[in-house]
Write an enzyme that holds these catalytic residues in place. Structure first.
Site, PDB file in Angstrom:
ATOM      1  N   SER A 183     -38.710 -13.333 -37.329  1.00  0.00           N
ATOM      2  CA  SER A 183     -38.005 -14.573 -36.951  1.00  0.00           C
ATOM      3  C   SER A 183     -38.924 -15.753 -37.247  1.00  0.00           C
ATOM      4  O   SER A 183     -40.150 -15.580 -37.330  1.00  0.00           O
ATOM      5  CB  SER A 183     -37.705 -14.541 -35.448  1.00  0.00           C
ATOM      6  OG  SER A 183     -37.316 -15.808 -34.978  1.00  0.00           O
ATOM      7  N   TYR A 185     -40.255 -12.941 -26.552  1.00  0.00           N
ATOM      8  CA  TYR A 185     -39.499 -12.740 -27.794  1.00  0.00           C
ATOM      9  C   TYR A 185     -40.328 -13.209 -29.007  1.00  0.00           C
ATOM     10  O   TYR A 185     -40.472 -12.474 -29.988  1.00  0.00           O
ATOM     11  CB  TYR A 185     -38.172 -13.491 -27.755  1.00  0.00           C
ATOM     12  CG  TYR A 185     -37.407 -13.376 -29.057  1.00  0.00           C
ATOM     13  CD1 TYR A 185     -36.783 -12.181 -29.416  1.00  0.00           C
ATOM     14  CD2 TYR A 185     -37.355 -14.445 -29.957  1.00  0.00           C
ATOM     15  CE1 TYR A 185     -36.120 -12.057 -30.628  1.00  0.00           C
ATOM     16  CE2 TYR A 185     -36.681 -14.330 -31.175  1.00  0.00           C
ATOM     17  CZ  TYR A 185     -36.064 -13.131 -31.504  1.00  0.00           C
ATOM     18  OH  TYR A 185     -35.420 -13.005 -32.709  1.00  0.00           O
TER      19      TYR A 185
END
Ligand SMILES: NC(=O)c1ccc[n+]([C@@H]2O[C@H](COP(=O)([O-])OP(=O)(O)OC[C@H]3O[C@@H](n4cnc5c(N)ncnc54)[C@H](OP(=O)(O)O)[C@@H]3O)[C@@H](O)[C@H]2O)c1
Length: 265
Positions: free
Chosen positions: A135, A148
């Site tokens: 990401s 995350y």
């Protein structure tokens, strides 16, 4: 038998990747689809122009990939593509999300991705490809999305090192690093908090991100970043000290989309 294995195939970018591989790579005779929601996998399977095998497994549980390991052993396929797209995020600061939820993020996003990769690798011939979904959150620590972002920094670092290790075997590894993408990801992430407004403004289309990822992976790129905004963000994170960027984050905290703040866990 040449196959592709796709985790996170029941929705979003994993599903898009499975569709692209089925449409564009005639040499692939089967796609093995992995996710928890069996009904979604069956629906996808019905729509694909290739044979599939479905693995309805929870990657957050111990021993989840035993069925995959057994099937690999039994059929000894040549895995031409491995797409590791399964993953999830939970928004919230330390203390706002439970320790179990944080541990689960680490298990699914890091541990299971590593286990699947290392289980599948012996079955990958030369010129095969691995796409790992990291990401843009991997580029900079993210207060309020800390665990995350840390799991995705792991995926990016692991993928880049693995790529170097696998050069001799001519297996290319690409870390996919999109910014916010319009998928079910945020339905899950927002169970514990609210995404900042700016993320809603720059949300990308999952099909476009997946197509770029597959194209970049075929071109042998180590990192795939979709869109000018995220390319700019990556550059910023490379040239400016992270401490500075985190200070700016602290001085000008980006407002939540919902002023009532995060929901209860
Ligand atoms: N959307 C974004 O803004 C964004 C941005 C950057 C990176 N990413 C990353 O891109 C990847 C794909 O995300 P997406 O946006 O396509 O989200 P998504 O639509 O929510 O898809 C996530 C996939 O992961 C699977 N999954 C989640 N937990 C699982 C578990 N415990 N066991 C097995 N499968 C599990 C889900 O299937 P089941 O629920 O059926 O199990 C689903 O197929 C993720 O790794 C995500 O972190 C997303």
């Amino acid at each position: 038998m040449n196959i592709a294995i796709v985790t996170g195939a029941s929705s979003g970018m994993g599903k898009e990747c499975a569709e692209i591989l089925a449409d564009r790579f005639s040499g692939i005779s089967e796609i093995w689809l992995i996710a928890r929601r069996k009904d979604r996998l069956e629906k996808l399977s019905d729509s694909l122009p290739v044979k599939t095998r479905l693995f309805s497994i929870d990657l957050g549980t111990e021993g989840a990939i035993h069925t995959l390991q057994a099937e690999l052993k039994k059929t000894s396929p040549r895995v031409r593509f491995l797409v590791n797209a399964a993953g999830f995020g939970a928004i919230g600061k330390a203390g706002e999300i439970s320790a179990d939820l944080s541990a689960s993020m680490i298990r699914v996003n890091c541990e299971s991705l590593t286990r699947i990769t290392e289980t599948v690798l012996p079955y990958m011939p030369v010129n095969s490809r691995i796409l790992n979904f990291a990401s843009a959150a991997a580029f900079l620590p993210q207060p309020g999305f800390a665990v995350y972002a840390a799991t995705k920094a792991y995926v990016l670092s692991y993928s880049r090192a693995l790529r170097t290790e696998l050069k001799k075997r001519k297996i290319a590894v690409t870390a996919v690093c999109p910014g916010p993408v319009r998928t079910e990801f945020f339905d899950i992430a927002e169970k514990t908090g609210v995404i900042p407004v700016y993320k809603k403004l720059v949300m990308a289309d999952p099909g476009r991100v997946a197509r770029t990822a597959v194209r970049d992976c075929m071109a042998g790129k180590s990192v795939s970043v979709y869109g000018i905004t995220m390319k700019g963000f990556r550059l910023l994170c490379r040239v400016l000290p992270h401490e500075w960027l985190l200070k700016i984050w602290d001085i000008f905290p980006l407002k939540d989309a919902d002023p009532s703040g995060p929901e209860a866990v």
